[in-house]
Design a protein around this motif. Structure first.
Motif, mmCIF file in Angstrom:
data_model
loop_
_atom_site.group_PDB
_atom_site.id
_atom_site.type_symbol
_atom_site.label_atom_id
_atom_site.label_comp_id
_atom_site.label_asym_id
_atom_site.label_seq_id
_atom_site.Cartn_x
_atom_site.Cartn_y
_atom_site.Cartn_z
ATOM 1 N N ASP A 62 35.245 9.785 -35.354
ATOM 2 C CA ASP A 62 36.157 10.554 -34.501
ATOM 3 C C ASP A 62 35.722 10.519 -33.039
ATOM 4 O O ASP A 62 36.556 10.536 -32.140
ATOM 5 N N LYS A 65 37.118 7.178 -31.778
ATOM 6 C CA LYS A 65 38.432 6.729 -32.215
ATOM 7 C C LYS A 65 39.376 6.622 -31.028
ATOM 8 O O LYS A 65 39.413 7.501 -30.164
ATOM 9 N N GLY A 66 40.105 5.525 -30.982
ATOM 10 C CA GLY A 66 41.012 5.296 -29.862
ATOM 11 C C GLY A 66 40.361 4.570 -28.704
ATOM 12 O O GLY A 66 41.059 4.078 -27.809
ATOM 13 N N ARG A 67 39.032 4.484 -28.717
ATOM 14 C CA ARG A 67 38.314 3.784 -27.638
ATOM 15 C C ARG A 67 37.549 2.564 -28.162
ATOM 16 O O ARG A 67 37.422 1.571 -27.460
ATOM 17 N N THR A 69 36.837 -0.387 -31.217
ATOM 18 C CA THR A 69 37.456 -1.157 -32.287
ATOM 19 C C THR A 69 36.396 -2.044 -32.928
ATOM 20 O O THR A 69 35.578 -2.640 -32.212
#
Length: 125
Positions: A62, A65-67, A69
């Motif tokens: 978390d 996440k979103g930053r 990969t």
């Protein structure tokens, strides 16, 4: 025996990007999962992301996440960690790890039997 070698670490400013690479060599049949972990000074090791190459199932922490990969290139046994929008709290030594079976899940380091030596990431403001 499996050997893991990380590369791609360095210093970057807040908001910048880095891509870490981990190459597995040796007995490359001895893993089914690859993962990235990190450890900041004075803190416990944290699982960042893991991936199962057979079907590209992955889990992302978390906190990233979103930053971040994770991607795996099965043909050359390489796993990448693409890190974007880096923050000072991302500063840590990043480790590559592999597991054959995740006996304790992706976020428990006991699952992982092989570890690289790590690569340092420093994010400055």
């Amino acid at each position: 025996q499996l050997q893991l070698e990380e590369s791609g670490g360095g210093s970057v400013q807040v908001g910048g990007s880095l891509t870490l690479s981990c190459v597995a060599s040796g007995d490359t049949s001895d893993y089914r999962w690859m993962a990235w972990w990190r450890q900041a000074p004075g803190k416990e090791r944290e699982g960042v992301a893991c991936i199962r190459p057979s079907d590209l199932y992955m889990e992302i922490a978390d906190s990233v996440k979103g930053r971040f990969t994770i991607a795996q290139f099965k043909t050359n046994h390489t796993v990448l960690l693409q890190m974007n929008s880096l923050k000072p709290e991302d500063t840590a030594t990043y480790y590559c790890a592999t597991a054959y079976v995740l006996r304790h899940g992706c976020r428990d380091e006991r699952s992982f039997g092989y570890w690289g030596r790590g690569t340092q990431v420093t994010v400055s403001s």
